[in-house]
Motif scaffolding. Structure first.
Motif, PDB file in Angstrom:
ATOM      1  N   ASP A  97      92.679  57.638  65.634  1.00 56.17           N
ATOM      2  CA  ASP A  97      92.860  57.102  66.984  1.00 56.17           C
ATOM      3  C   ASP A  97      91.728  56.148  67.353  1.00 56.17           C
ATOM      4  OD1 ASP A  97      95.262  58.318  67.315  1.00 56.17           O
ATOM      5  OD2 ASP A  97      94.463  60.096  68.314  1.00 56.17           O
ATOM      6  N   GLN A  98      91.880  55.490  68.531  1.00 53.17           N
ATOM      7  CA  GLN A  98      90.996  54.410  68.940  1.00 53.17           C
ATOM      8  C   GLN A  98      89.520  54.804  69.026  1.00 53.17           C
ATOM      9  OE1 GLN A  98      91.907  50.985  70.123  1.00 53.17           O
ATOM     10  NE2 GLN A  98      93.570  51.514  68.757  1.00 53.17           N
ATOM     11  N   ARG A  99      88.704  53.949  68.461  1.00 48.49           N
ATOM     12  CA  ARG A  99      87.248  54.034  68.541  1.00 48.49           C
ATOM     13  C   ARG A  99      86.667  55.338  67.985  1.00 48.49           C
ATOM     14  NH1 ARG A  99      83.713  50.339  70.579  1.00 48.49           N
ATOM     15  NH2 ARG A  99      81.797  51.163  71.393  1.00 48.49           N
TER      16      ARG A  99
ATOM     17  N   ILE B 193      87.923  56.509  72.570  1.00 49.36           N
ATOM     18  CA  ILE B 193      88.898  55.944  73.506  1.00 49.36           C
ATOM     19  C   ILE B 193      90.264  56.625  73.343  1.00 49.36           C
ATOM     20  CG2 ILE B 193      90.138  53.821  74.132  1.00 49.36           C
ATOM     21  CD1 ILE B 193      87.296  53.868  75.230  1.00 49.36           C
ATOM     22  N   GLY B 194      90.600  57.018  72.132  1.00 49.13           N
ATOM     23  CA  GLY B 194      91.840  57.764  71.913  1.00 49.13           C
ATOM     24  C   GLY B 194      91.815  59.101  72.635  1.00 49.13           C
ATOM     25  N   GLY B 195      90.613  59.643  72.845  1.00 53.43           N
ATOM     26  CA  GLY B 195      90.482  60.912  73.567  1.00 53.43           C
ATOM     27  C   GLY B 195      90.815  62.126  72.719  1.00 53.43           C
TER      28      GLY B 195
ATOM     29  N   GLN C 219      86.269  61.475  76.649  1.00 51.31           N
ATOM     30  CA  GLN C 219      85.964  60.601  75.515  1.00 51.31           C
ATOM     31  C   GLN C 219      85.085  61.347  74.510  1.00 51.31           C
ATOM     32  OE1 GLN C 219      84.400  56.976  77.268  1.00 51.31           O
ATOM     33  NE2 GLN C 219      86.349  56.506  78.252  1.00 51.31           N
TER      34      GLN C 219
END
Lengths: 415, 318
Positions: free
Chosen positions: B174-176, B195-197, B226
């Protein structure tokens, strides 16, 4: 080791397949060769993708600046898209995905539309738009434009988000309404509730000023005066005499200036009749990006851009970078280069994008607008970032900026 | 061999002996030293510009410091608390991992999209490996076979074969992705996506995600959750996940991946480290400029210690 084996096997498979195919063709036994070819092709080429992205821009569309200092960089916007391509290719090399950018431009709008028409006819990829309302209408009406993916990176007109939103059209640029609300929320947080508006004559100026008025209604503030900038003389030496006169009136907490083309707004700070702050397009400004943003890892992006271009990244560059990043994120996750597939993914709740704003960005699926926090900046630093604390929304506080779903009137929102 | 190492380690880490925690203060260019028994600040040491990742050599003789804005990895002599030299780190080092062999340091160079491998004894660059955009998290597997780097904008775990220093595989997450942590048996990797959490559980053998952990704190918007730092207890019971601007540390059952609790700590919690034989967990809270101390038996925050501005990394010497 395994990687080396894979490489060797792939190479071997390729040569064998080519030989087999050639032999088959010679003997014209296509019925045999076809399944063989498909079998051969799949492991070698299945993952490899090339994504051509067009950047449509009008050269000479912007009015010439009043001061040479404010000249728009020649690669305005494009530079951001190019950096997005470099970033995406670094990721793409691990996935066998290759991205390329083609700038499609024209001296006038007709020339641009023709050039884009022929690009669309030969390329299936997405198009980043850096064009006026008129040109956008013309492009979207082209028969070649149906079922394609367009990402608007610079046009802020609310009409594309409220009445004329359409399938296949996304916006990374925030709308005038979003910028107005971002500013309005900050003014509310500071309890500056009496606004004085100074606006220019262009369509963009009017749209920006209307966004302040809309925000004022939303938050219940008072507009104590509204003046139009009509000077056609050069005020470089006389602004100290003229601006106080123009901004004289009932008391106000802040002057909001609407000068989208940077023709006069810079004369206002420190010259207003009352000693009040200036905000809007000048003074403290709501903008999707600014060179002073360094939080949330943004410094890395700023450095990459500065190193490549020798100038700081501006809003248009950032919005174009976002457009390419959104496309490549969709390609990475869907492993597809098909515009419809990409659009569907981008509008789904699976998509989110990290973009140096401290939280994930997503598209509003009722009008294609990218949800994003909006920085409030003064020339040298970041002042704040909206949404401000306390502005609540049932789904996400990011939707307190700009037109919300119930206010959107196009068919997308009715579904 | 193991039969004598284990008692020796237990002796060294006996709870009666005080540990010393080193905390890097990103905006102060300093390290804060904390006595983890008395839970008091001992002293503050000046180091290079913008210190972030910090890590001890396996014998605790040296502390390696990523001084990001000095473009250097500094080596602190733990006995004297003096910087003795710099390592050739490449530009803007942010995080790193020390290979079990104790002399290969894998450094993420955030601005250059490369991982630099430095020999800490010969002080030279062994290899530079091209990875994704903005390399960040680094971890070496306990058996020394793998080194993993995360790239924040490419959103991948890059698998580096430590025997050849070559990138051999990638796992999309996932993101970042910010941080990776191997389980003690080396079979699984925990990877946080800021950022995806989420936290992804990745199987080392297949390099595929087997489970994704989501977090939910009442009253905190999901976008503000986060995950960054992750720490796993050696007994395989708990995982602790720092949730950044959500100001909480999640306690996760390391076997079922169920989130058991959320502990309120300081603002923007970043990195985590155990102390006192894993009885304590320290958190660096960037915005509030302090360190929260969590009791890992009671799962309660027992103390908050003021440190420098923007504490980033934390390393503990037994």
């Amino acid at each position: 080791m395994t990687a080396l084996y894979k490489k060797i096997i792939a190479k071997l498979a390729k040569t064998l397949c080519l030989r087999a195919a050639k032999r088959c063709c010679k003997r014209s036994r296509l019925f045999l060769s076809l399944p063989l070819l498909m079998l051969c092709l799949s492991p070698v080429h299945a993952n490899e993708l090339t994504i051509n992205i067009a950047y449509a821009t009008q050269t000479s569309s912007k009015p010439s600046p009043s001061l040479a200092l404010f000249k728009t960089p020649e690669n305005n916007g494009v530079a951001g898209a190019e950096l997005g391509i470099v970033d995406s290719n670094t990721t793409g090399k691990f996935l066998k995905q290759h991205y390329a950018l083609q700038v499609v431009d024209g001296a006038d709008s007709a020339e641009l539309i023709e050039a884009l028409k022929s690009w669309l006819a030969t390329n299936p990829g997405p198009v980043i738009l850096d064009v006026s309302d008129k040109v956008m209408s013309a492009i979207l009406a082209l028969p070649e434009a149906s079922n394609r993916l367009f990402i608007n990176a610079t046009n802020k007109s609310d009409r594309w988000r409220v009445t004329q939103c359409q399938t296949g059209l996304l916006h990374t640029a925030p709308s005038y309404a979003m910028l107005g609300d971002a500013l309005g929320q900050f003014l509310m947080a500071r309890r500056w509730r009496e606004w004085f508006i100074v606006e220019g004559n262009s369509e963009a100026d009017k749209a920006m000023a209307n966004a302040y008025v809309r925000s004022s209604k939303r938050f219940g503030t008072e507009i104590t005066g509204r003046r139009t900038w009509t000077f056609d003389t050069d005020l470089r030496r006389t602004s100290q005499q003229e601006v106080p006169a123009l901004t004289q009136g009932e008391d106000y907490d802040v002057v909001l200036v609407a000068d989208a083309d940077n023709l006069f707004g810079f004369y206002l700070p420190y010259n207003t009749y009352l000693p009040r702050p200036v905000a809007g397009t000048h003074g403290m400004k709501a903008a999707s990006w600014h060179r002073s943003i360094e939080q949330w890892g943004a410094l890395q992006l700023q450095n990459r851009f500065l190193d490549t271009n020798g100038r700081p990244m501006n809003e248009d560059d950032y919005n174009a970078w976002l457009a390419v990043r959104a496309v490549s994120e969709a390609v990475t996750r869907t492993k597809s280069a098909n515009s419809a597939t990409l659009y569907q993914y981008l509008m789904s709740d699976k998509f989110d994008l990290a973009a140096f704003k401290g939280r994930k960005l997503t598209f509003r699926n009722w009008n294609g607008q990218l949800r994003q926090p909006i920085p409030l900046v003064q020339p040298e630093s970041l002042v704040s970032q909206s949404p401000q604390q306390g502005f609540l929304h049932p789904n996400t506080d990011l939707d307190t900026l700009g037109y919300d779903k119930p206010e959107v009137r196009c068919s997308m929102a009715q579904e | 061999m193991k039969s004598w190492i284990l008692p020796a380690m237990m002796m060294a880490a006996s709870p009666a002996m005080a540990d010393i925690a080193y905390v890097s203060n990103e905006k102060d260019d300093t390290l804060t030293l904390i006595d983890t028994d008395a839970l008091e600040v001992l002293q503050t040491i000046d180091v290079g510009m913008r210190p972030r990742g910090i890590i001890f050599s396996h014998d605790y003789k040296y502390l390696y410091i990523c001084a990001s804005d000095s473009d250097a990895v500094q080596v602190l002599d733990v006995a004297t608390n003096k910087i003795i030299h710099n390592l050739p780190s490449g530009e803007d080092p942010e995080q790193f991992a020390l290979h079990p062999n104790n002399h290969h340091l894998y450094i993420a160079n955030e601005d250059d999209a490369v991982v630099t491998v430095v020999d800490t004894e010969k002080r030279d660059v062994v290899a530079q490996i091209n990875v994704g955009v903005e390399p960040e998290g680094m971890a070496a597997s306990p058996d020394g076979k793998w080194v993993i780097n995360t790239s924040e904008t490419t959103n991948m775990l890059h698998w580096i074969d430590a025997s050849t220093q070559e990138l051999v595989d990638n796992t999309l997450v996932d993101q970042r992705p910010r941080h990776v942590e191997f389980t003690k048996d080396g079979k699984t990797v925990w990877s946080s996506s800021e950022i995806g959490g989420t936290v992804s559980i990745v199987d080392v053998a297949s390099k595929a995600i087997t489970h994704t952990i989501n977090f939910k704190i009442p009253g905190v918007h999901r976008d503000k959750i986060q995950p960054v730092g992750v720490k796993l207890t050696d007994n395989g019971k708990y995982a602790f996940v720092a949730l950044g601007p959500a100001n909480h540390v999640a306690v996760v059952d390391a076997k079922t991946y169920e989130v058991l609790d959320y502990l309120l700590v300081g603002r923007r919690v970043w990195m985590l480290e155990f102390a006192n034989d894993q009885k304590l967990l320290l958190t660096t809270n960037g915005v509030s400029g302090d360190v929260s101390v969590i009791d890992t038996d009671d799962l309660k925050v027992i103390k908050t210690l003021k440190v420098g501005r923007y504490p980033w990394g934390v390393a503990v010497k037994p």
